[in-house]
Motif scaffolding. Structure first.
Motif, PDB file in Angstrom:
ATOM      1  N   ASP A  54      60.133  57.520  19.173  1.00  0.00           N
ATOM      2  CA  ASP A  54      59.570  57.851  17.752  1.00  0.00           C
ATOM      3  C   ASP A  54      58.357  58.787  17.441  1.00  0.00           C
ATOM      4  O   ASP A  54      57.746  58.375  18.571  1.00  0.00           O
ATOM      5  CB  ASP A  54      59.170  57.465  16.539  1.00  0.00           C
ATOM      6  CG  ASP A  54      59.136  57.409  14.947  1.00  0.00           C
ATOM      7  OD1 ASP A  54      59.324  58.713  14.281  1.00  0.00           O
ATOM      8  OD2 ASP A  54      58.590  56.612  13.765  1.00  0.00           O
ATOM      9  N   LYS A  60      55.153  59.525  15.516  1.00  0.00           N
ATOM     10  CA  LYS A  60      54.338  59.261  14.046  1.00  0.00           C
ATOM     11  C   LYS A  60      53.459  60.738  13.742  1.00  0.00           C
ATOM     12  O   LYS A  60      53.377  60.351  11.782  1.00  0.00           O
ATOM     13  CB  LYS A  60      54.104  58.028  14.000  1.00  0.00           C
ATOM     14  CG  LYS A  60      54.704  56.958  14.506  1.00  0.00           C
ATOM     15  CD  LYS A  60      53.999  55.862  13.708  1.00  0.00           C
ATOM     16  CE  LYS A  60      54.484  54.523  13.556  1.00  0.00           C
ATOM     17  NZ  LYS A  60      55.159  53.696  15.055  1.00  0.00           N
ATOM     18  N   TYR A 112      63.473  45.160  14.858  1.00  0.00           N
ATOM     19  CA  TYR A 112      63.115  46.647  15.578  1.00  0.00           C
ATOM     20  C   TYR A 112      61.523  45.699  16.221  1.00  0.00           C
ATOM     21  O   TYR A 112      60.587  45.329  15.288  1.00  0.00           O
ATOM     22  CB  TYR A 112      62.580  47.008  14.296  1.00  0.00           C
ATOM     23  CG  TYR A 112      61.661  48.089  14.298  1.00  0.00           C
ATOM     24  CD1 TYR A 112      62.609  49.833  14.301  1.00  0.00           C
ATOM     25  CD2 TYR A 112      60.137  48.455  15.230  1.00  0.00           C
ATOM     26  CE1 TYR A 112      62.006  50.666  14.625  1.00  0.00           C
ATOM     27  CE2 TYR A 112      59.559  49.873  15.344  1.00  0.00           C
ATOM     28  CZ  TYR A 112      60.409  51.021  15.250  1.00  0.00           C
ATOM     29  OH  TYR A 112      59.995  51.976  14.904  1.00  0.00           O
ATOM     30  N   ASN A 164      59.348  44.776  12.944  1.00  0.00           N
ATOM     31  CA  ASN A 164      60.216  44.867  12.229  1.00  0.00           C
ATOM     32  C   ASN A 164      61.367  44.328  11.932  1.00  0.00           C
ATOM     33  O   ASN A 164      61.765  43.822  12.672  1.00  0.00           O
ATOM     34  CB  ASN A 164      60.056  47.066  11.072  1.00  0.00           C
ATOM     35  CG  ASN A 164      59.001  47.527  11.593  1.00  0.00           C
ATOM     36  OD1 ASN A 164      57.480  46.719  11.543  1.00  0.00           O
ATOM     37  ND2 ASN A 164      58.638  48.530  12.419  1.00  0.00           N
ATOM     38  N   GLU A 210      64.367  56.139  13.601  1.00  0.00           N
ATOM     39  CA  GLU A 210      65.568  55.684  14.732  1.00  0.00           C
ATOM     40  C   GLU A 210      67.457  55.029  14.747  1.00  0.00           C
ATOM     41  O   GLU A 210      68.242  55.183  15.124  1.00  0.00           O
ATOM     42  CB  GLU A 210      64.976  54.515  15.482  1.00  0.00           C
ATOM     43  CG  GLU A 210      63.377  54.409  16.226  1.00  0.00           C
ATOM     44  CD  GLU A 210      62.435  54.464  15.168  1.00  0.00           C
ATOM     45  OE1 GLU A 210      62.104  54.894  14.048  1.00  0.00           O
ATOM     46  OE2 GLU A 210      61.654  53.985  15.850  1.00  0.00           O
TER      47      GLU A 210
HETATM   48  N1  GLY Z   1      59.964  54.729  12.677  1.00  0.00           N
HETATM   49  C1  GLY Z   1      59.005  53.514  12.046  1.00  0.00           C
HETATM   50  C2  GLY Z   1      59.661  53.023  11.110  1.00  0.00           C
HETATM   51  O1  GLY Z   1      60.809  52.710  11.048  1.00  0.00           O
HETATM   52  O2  GLY Z   1      59.048  52.376  10.718  1.00  0.00           O
END
Ligand code: GLY
Length: 432
Positions: free
Chosen positions: A210, A212, A269, A285, A292
């Motif tokens: 990703d 940020k 995650y 997460n 993603e």
């Molecule tokens: N792409 C970062 C998130 O979903 O936390």
């Protein structure tokens, strides 16, 4: 099969698209996402972070399966609301999702169960202690314990240099939340590795990187994520053993949650940093990443409904993924993230997108008198998928041109130039 999805961003758009292929889809949204509305048999608008409102909205609807997607809904206990009404649930309970909404708990869980990849860290409640820790650690990451939409973490070098600046930010967080997490700054390349979990076992998705930072060249303020890419089974800057290590950390975490009596069913995650000292955990997460989700779900073969059922029933049936490459670019309003243009009309040329081979996912936009308007947050995710990363990037880039109006995107995401930078950065770190 009646399946209900909670959430209304681009991540939920692709979840809805995949679910709708195998069920009668229903949606609960806080704002109407026009694309999810179209994919759903019926939808309801309510405060999706309010358990009482959700309980009233779903009463008597006889759903077979539920999936609550955004982080704040998990912290609010929306999965538990479905569970209480006897619905099979594929997203984690409030207690299990604590791994995301309480970073102090996440670090102490890792320590208690000796899970690898734990950086040096302290949770402190007093400014004097924060000062001592930032002096001792030198380069630090200072993190709020709770949810901040990816925007609350500040690190040495990027956001502050002096001890006073670090202590000042720690003090502000202590004032706001009563405590703060201070960690050693991790240096390396970040990547996302996500797993489906049935509470005991995991099934992996392809890894993704990703981006940020708001601006090209990874500069500017942090955002929720400006875009991401995947390149099949692995990322070009990682070894197979890096992925094995990250997988074993995720597996260890699922075992730890089960041992502690809060089994984690849902999407785990892992945000990892590949460092010269091995794989470290930046955070966990309790949901799909955004953007993603668009990378991985576009590669999913077979039925997402079946995967969710097997996960919810505690018997995960690992799904297959194609090994193509994907690039997602987020179109964001002019001025984003600091002073985004709100309530501006944007135009979507669906035929142009289709001819370009790109997919468009609706994020934070709304409809007014038949027009699509921006809200100030990320507006659309544009996905390119192809045999190679070069082709996928070109498709995503072409697709972005078919959205008109005051929106912009990072052109460098998924380009050879940026990926080569990642590869050489990792190579020189490993050799150092
Ligand atoms: N792409 C970062 C998130 O979903 O936390």
């Amino acid at each position: 099969m009646k399946v209900v999805l909670v959430g209304n961003g681009a991540r939920e758009h692709i979840i809805a698209e995949k679910l709708a292929q195998g069920c009668e889809l229903y949606a609960l949204m806080s704002k109407k996402n026009p694309a999810i509305a179209q994919l759903s048999r019926e939808f309801w608008l309510c405060d999706i972070e309010n358990p009482g409102e959700v309980a009233s909205a779903i009463r008597g609807k006889d759903f077979d399966l539920a999936f609550s997607s955004p982080d704040a809904t998990l912290e609010a206990g929306i999965s538990d609301v479905f569970e209480e009404q006897g619905v099979l649930v594929a997203s984690p309970s409030r207690e299990a999702s604590r791994i995301e909404w309480d970073k102090g708990f996440m670090r102490s869980l890792m320590a208690r169960h000796r899970i690898k990849g734990l950086p040096r860290h302290e949770v402190v409640e007093r400014v004097e202690d924060a000062l001592m820790v930032v002096r001792e650690y030198g380069s630090v990451a200072i993190k709020p314990l709770g949810l901040t939409g990816g925007k609350g973490v500040k690190v040495s070098g990027d956001h502050f240099d002096t001890v006073d600046e670090k202590a000042g930010y720690a003090q502000a967080l202590i004032k706001k939340d009563g405590k703060v997490l201070i960690e050693e700054k991790l240096v390396g390349e970040e990547f996302t590795f996500q797993a489906f979990s049935d509470g005991s076992r995991i099934a992996m998705m392809p890894p993704v990187q990703d981006h940020k930072r708001a601006y090209e060249g990874d500069s500017g303020p942090n955002t929720g994520g400006m875009g991401s890419y995947s390149t099949g089974r692995n990322l070009p800057f990682l070894n197979d053993s890096d992925l094995e290590d990250a997988k074993s950390i995720l597996r260890g975490t699922i075992h730890a949650m089960k041992k502690e009596g809060t089994p984690f069913k849902g999407i785990l995650y892992g945000q990892f940093m590949a460092t010269p000292d091995g794989i470290k955990v930046v955070e966990f997460n309790a949901r799909f990443g955004d953007p993603e989700a668009m990378n991985v779900l576009s590669l999913l073969q077979g039925s997402l409904v079946d995967t969710f059922i097997s996960m919810a029933e505690g018997q995960i049936n690992p799904p297959a993924f194609s090994d193509e490459s994907t690039v997602v670019k987020y179109l964001v309003p002019e001025g984003y993230p600091e002073s985004p243009k709100k309530d501006a009309e944007v135009g979507v040329d669906s035929l142009g997108l289709e001819n370009a081979g790109a997919r468009l996912y609706y994020a934070s936009v709304y409809e007014q008198n038949g027009k699509i308007m921006t809200t100030g947050s990320r507006a659309f995710g544009v996905l390119g998928k192809a045999a190679t990363i070069e082709e996928a990037e070109a498709v995503a880039e072409k697709g972005c041109a078919f959205v008109s109006g005051p929106v912009w995107h990072r052109r460098d995401i998924g380009t050879g130039e940026l990926i080569d930078k990642r590869i050489s950065n990792m190579k020189s770190l490993r050799e150092s």
